[in-house]
Design a protein around this motif. Structure first.
Motif, PDB file in Angstrom:
ATOM      1  N   VAL A  14      50.885  -5.939  35.741  1.00 50.66           N
ATOM      2  CA  VAL A  14      50.034  -5.697  34.572  1.00 50.66           C
ATOM      3  C   VAL A  14      49.953  -4.204  34.286  1.00 50.66           C
ATOM      4  O   VAL A  14      50.123  -3.759  33.144  1.00 50.66           O
ATOM      5  CB  VAL A  14      48.626  -6.279  34.803  1.00 50.66           C
ATOM      6  CG1 VAL A  14      47.652  -5.810  33.712  1.00 50.66           C
ATOM      7  CG2 VAL A  14      48.678  -7.801  34.821  1.00 50.66           C
ATOM      8  N   LYS A  15      49.703  -3.415  35.331  1.00 51.48           N
ATOM      9  CA  LYS A  15      49.576  -1.965  35.177  1.00 51.48           C
ATOM     10  C   LYS A  15      49.926  -1.331  36.516  1.00 51.48           C
ATOM     11  O   LYS A  15      49.362  -1.702  37.548  1.00 51.48           O
ATOM     12  CB  LYS A  15      48.152  -1.595  34.742  1.00 51.48           C
ATOM     13  CG  LYS A  15      48.031  -0.245  34.070  1.00 51.48           C
ATOM     14  CD  LYS A  15      46.654  -0.052  33.436  1.00 51.48           C
ATOM     15  CE  LYS A  15      46.583   1.260  32.673  1.00 51.48           C
ATOM     16  NZ  LYS A  15      45.258   1.456  32.043  1.00 51.48           N
ATOM     17  N   LEU A  16      50.808  -0.364  36.498  1.00 51.99           N
ATOM     18  CA  LEU A  16      51.332   0.204  37.737  1.00 51.99           C
ATOM     19  C   LEU A  16      50.261   0.774  38.670  1.00 51.99           C
ATOM     20  O   LEU A  16      50.406   0.692  39.894  1.00 51.99           O
ATOM     21  CB  LEU A  16      52.376   1.275  37.417  1.00 51.99           C
ATOM     22  CG  LEU A  16      53.660   0.755  36.730  1.00 51.99           C
ATOM     23  CD1 LEU A  16      54.581   1.923  36.393  1.00 51.99           C
ATOM     24  CD2 LEU A  16      54.379  -0.264  37.607  1.00 51.99           C
ATOM     25  N   PRO A  17      49.160   1.368  38.180  1.00 55.66           N
ATOM     26  CA  PRO A  17      48.129   1.868  39.097  1.00 55.66           C
ATOM     27  C   PRO A  17      47.515   0.811  39.999  1.00 55.66           C
ATOM     28  O   PRO A  17      46.817   1.157  40.962  1.00 55.66           O
ATOM     29  CB  PRO A  17      47.074   2.466  38.150  1.00 55.66           C
ATOM     30  CG  PRO A  17      47.850   2.868  36.945  1.00 55.66           C
ATOM     31  CD  PRO A  17      48.905   1.804  36.792  1.00 55.66           C
ATOM     32  N   GLY A  18      47.750  -0.468  39.728  1.00 57.84           N
ATOM     33  CA  GLY A  18      47.277  -1.505  40.639  1.00 57.84           C
ATOM     34  C   GLY A  18      47.826  -1.330  42.042  1.00 57.84           C
ATOM     35  O   GLY A  18      47.232  -1.811  43.025  1.00 57.84           O
ATOM     36  N   GLY A  19      48.949  -0.618  42.171  1.00 56.17           N
ATOM     37  CA  GLY A  19      49.521  -0.372  43.483  1.00 56.17           C
ATOM     38  C   GLY A  19      48.620   0.451  44.387  1.00 56.17           C
ATOM     39  O   GLY A  19      48.787   0.441  45.618  1.00 56.17           O
TER      40      GLY A  19
END
Length: 518
Positions: A197-202
């Motif tokens: 959904v959105k890379l910062p979820g990592g």
């Protein structure tokens, strides 16, 4: 005789008392229901489409709808995020195949409010398990009344999906100290979806790995990472493989090289991250953060993975927003997922101290914590529910009555067309005019000081003029005025005539291409 005080370590207990586990759902379910009402209150005045529509939510829902019709992101239109949100919002977008697009989006707005209510429950649940009932209720109330979260949980934004997946991941990862293959795989699947959904979820994976000693969680961590990578590959891989260079350009290069936008002053960003509209909740969260940090420094203390997990997630989130080239305050909605849980920890810490002074003091502190968690944020949430967009509603009525259904219509903000049941059309549909113009400007390799300079570049304006010339009708509005340069506005007015509204009335306006001169 006063009851014996509870030891300070009690709030850090990793499990709730066994007798309470069957009853802890009801308070959280009631708070979650109240949170849904707070969000859906915005739709009770003039329907779900009477509430103002943000540019981003129009982009995401339109892109999801086009995907179901066979127009693929990256290959057929620019989309500057991984495709997870398009797939997760697909159930609402699928309604456009049988119903009017405006009706479908109205249903999706109610569904977004339900996603927000689920986030409230999950935040409360993980805090209740770790530190007890007061922490759980405070965490749930803090999330329910978080103004930025409530705003984005009224539409098809990225943050509601990101938060529910990250909180679901945290609930599985922290459910028990006993390793479980099923929980590890399930947590990895949710994390992979969050990153899609959105890379910062990592960042939540980093928090999870720091929350538990590596020797104790190595097997779980490896299962989680493998499941996350596999899920990300399954969701992203097919669409990326169809247009690999365009995927890298849109999702990686665009985000890394885009010119700064939004609030650039780091001091003002920091103020917005800890704004007084969430004063009580912020104070509780900072107390919780301090308690988590102090606990981590105690070498003789048992591991407390929940406090370390959410402290790491919160600190990483704040650091990311301060370092980012682009920042808008709606991004704070993602902080709600970690900040609300830390507020629950802060309430538990204060309650433990207050028990030293007797039952009356502890009850007073508990009441103040519960009130502080949702005030004054709840007032701002209710106040924002009163916002209306009568100019968009009037435009939608005019479009339905006066613009032929098969006529080409381009809206600088896709939400304006969506309000009238119109999705982007054309052989190469333009879903995100803002990103499309920035990509055109950046294609030369030039670097820009800010977004306004990039939008003024000749490449951005020339491609825009070709796009506008291809459509009979254009919804200009304030966004179009901003994206057109002073040189392009006369060009536009030479070729288009204003049809709605009449006179010099401001607001969202519709223009029609002038017939060619004979």
């Amino acid at each position: 005789m006063q009851p014996a005080p509870t030891p300070l370590a009690a709030p850090f207990s990793s499990t709730a008392p066994r007798a309470s586990r069957g009853r802890d759902l009801w308070p959280l379910l009631l708070i979650a229901l109240g949170a849904w009402v707070l969000r859906a209150l915005a739709f009770f005045h003039s329907g779900p489409l009477g509430y103002p529509m943000d540019y981003d939510e129009g982009v995401y829902f339109s892109a999801a709808s086009l995907l179901l019709r066979g127009d693929l992101p990256y290959r057929d239109f620019i989309f500057v995020h991984p495709p997870g949100a398009l797939l997760l919002w697909a159930p609402g977008a699928a309604l456009t195949l049988g119903f009017d697009a405006a009706t479908a989006y109205g249903v999706t707005r109610h569904a977004a409010a339900a996603v927000g209510a689920l986030c409230v429950f999950l935040a409360g649940r993980v805090a209740w398990r770790a530190w007890g009932p007061l922490a759980g209720c405070v965490a749930a109330l803090a999330y329910a009344a978080y103004p930025e979260a409530a705003l984005v949980e009224r539409g098809a934004f990225l943050e509601p999906l990101l938060n529910v997946l990250c909180l679901g991941f945290a609930n599985l990862w922290l459910a028990s100290a006993t390793p479980s293959r099923g929980r590890g795989i399930g947590a990895g699947v949710l994390l992979g979806l969050a990153v899609s959904v959105k890379l910062p979820g990592g960042a939540w994976l980093v928090a999870a790995l720091l929350a538990r000693p590596w020797k104790e969680s190595r097997r779980d961590a490896l299962l989680c990472v493998v499941a996350a990578l596999a899920t990300f590959a399954v969701v992203v891989g097919p669409l990326a493989a169809l247009a690999p260079s365009e995927f890298l350009r849109d999702v990686i290069s665009f985000q890394a090289l885009r010119p700064p936008d939004g609030e650039s002053d780091r001091g003002l960003r920091l103020h917005d991250l800890f704004h007084e509209r969430r004063l009580g909740e912020v104070v509780l969260a900072l107390i919780g953060l301090g308690a988590a940090g102090a606990r981590a420094l105690r070498t003789d203390a048992e591991g407390r993975p929940t406090s370390r997990f959410f402290a790491c997630a919160f600190v990483l989130g704040v650091a990311l927003f301060l370092a980012s080239r682009t920042y808008w305050n709606q991004y704070n909605a993602h902080l709600a997922a970690s900040e609300a849980v830390l507020a629950g920890l802060g309430a538990a810490v204060l309650h433990a101290f207050s028990q030293r002074w007797g039952r009356t003091a502890s009850r007073a502190v508990a009441g103040l914590a519960l009130a502080g968690a949702c005030l004054p944020g709840a007032w701002h949430v209710v106040e924002s529910a009163l916002w209306q967009a009568p100019d968009v509603v009037a435009l939608a009525r005019y479009l339905r009555a006066e613009v032929p259904p098969n006529a080409c219509l381009f809206a600088f903000d896709p939400g304006w067309g969506l309000a009238a049941g119109r999705l982007p059309t054309g052989a190469t549909p333009v879903v995100d005019s803002y990103a499309t113009m920035l990509q055109d400007a950046m294609s030369t390799g030039d670097r820009f000081e800010d977004t306004a300079e990039a939008l003024s570049a000749p490449e951005a304006q020339q491609a825009l003029r070709v796009m506008l010339d291809a459509c009979r009708f254009v919804v200009l509005g304030p966004r179009g005025d901003w994206q057109l340069t002073p040189e392009s506005r006369p060009w536009f007015k030479q070729r288009f005539v204003r049809r709605f509204p009449t006179g010099d009335t401001g607001g969202v306006d519709l223009w029609e291409h002038r017939p060619p001169e004979r």
